[in-house]
Write a protein that holds these residues in place. Sequence first.
Motif, PDB file in Angstrom:
ATOM      1  N   GLU A  81       0.808  -1.212   0.000  1.00  0.00           N
ATOM      2  CA  GLU A  81       0.000   0.000   0.000  1.00  0.00           C
ATOM      3  C   GLU A  81       0.846   1.269   0.000  1.00  0.00           C
ATOM      4  O   GLU A  81       0.422   2.302  -0.532  1.00  0.00           O
ATOM      5  N   LYS A  82       2.061   1.204   0.523  1.00  0.00           N
ATOM      6  CA  LYS A  82       2.923   2.389   0.531  1.00  0.00           C
ATOM      7  C   LYS A  82       3.293   2.836  -0.883  1.00  0.00           C
ATOM      8  O   LYS A  82       3.760   3.965  -1.074  1.00  0.00           O
ATOM      9  N   GLN A  83       3.079   1.954  -1.877  1.00  0.00           N
ATOM     10  CA  GLN A  83       3.394   2.312  -3.268  1.00  0.00           C
ATOM     11  C   GLN A  83       2.189   2.872  -4.027  1.00  0.00           C
ATOM     12  O   GLN A  83       2.310   3.228  -5.201  1.00  0.00           O
TER      13      GLN A  83
END
Length: 268
Positions: free
Chosen positions: A158-160
């Motif tokens: 999700e950080k991407q």
Amino acid sequence: MTVAVIGGGAMGEAVIAGLVRSGREPADVIVVEQRPERAAELAQRYGVATASEVGAVRAAEAVLLVVKPADLPALAEQLGGQLRDGAVVVSLAAGIPTTAIEQRLPAGTPVVRVMPNTPALIGEGMAALSRGAAVTDDQVAAAMDLLSACGQVVEVPEKQQDAVTALSGSGPAYLFYVADALIEAGVVLGLPRATARQLAVQTLYGAAAMLRETDEHPTLLREQVTSPAGTTAAALRVLDAEAVRAAFVSALAAAAERSAELAAAMAR
């Protein structure tokens, strides 16, 4: 699997069309749409079941949220007591973190976040999926199967997602921008607008198809077109002098930064 799609707008219809096109029984697709005329239109066009209240999702094993980001927090609150046990919630609302949805749903609800793009409307979309805290591998596989009806799907941390939003989420707009520039340049050089449009669109389509079908690095494909001291080399020299490559990097960085800002605002 019975699927509920909440939201009958353009992207919602793209998902519905993809599900039916891929062979899913229309009776197994429930569309929750508050506009009666729009619900009737989708029912007639695709043969799906429709409802105006979110309570209809009780019959679904997967619930796709295809609404505007600003509408999602309130919708998630309404969904709280309506989901059946084990149902996976798939959000296609841009910029909303899984945690912001999870905290509005019963504890342990599996939530998947997806960043789609508009070519899903013609079955050529690119979607990036990220799993929430309670999602199993089987649920991820089921979500990817659903989304693949509209194009290709990839799983990312999700950080991407901000980078995904900048690249593929907003990406069609960049290519439309390039297409518009090519058409205008053709007109300036004396081509009729209709001819310039046909040349530009088919060139973009053909180049994209070559990238996908050959799996070659774009640098190699570019070099195959570029003869020493030829016309392509002259054009590329100007693009490099104008720092077009650096401009794209800066543009995507700005888009990713804005995506992060919107996600932070929605999470509050």
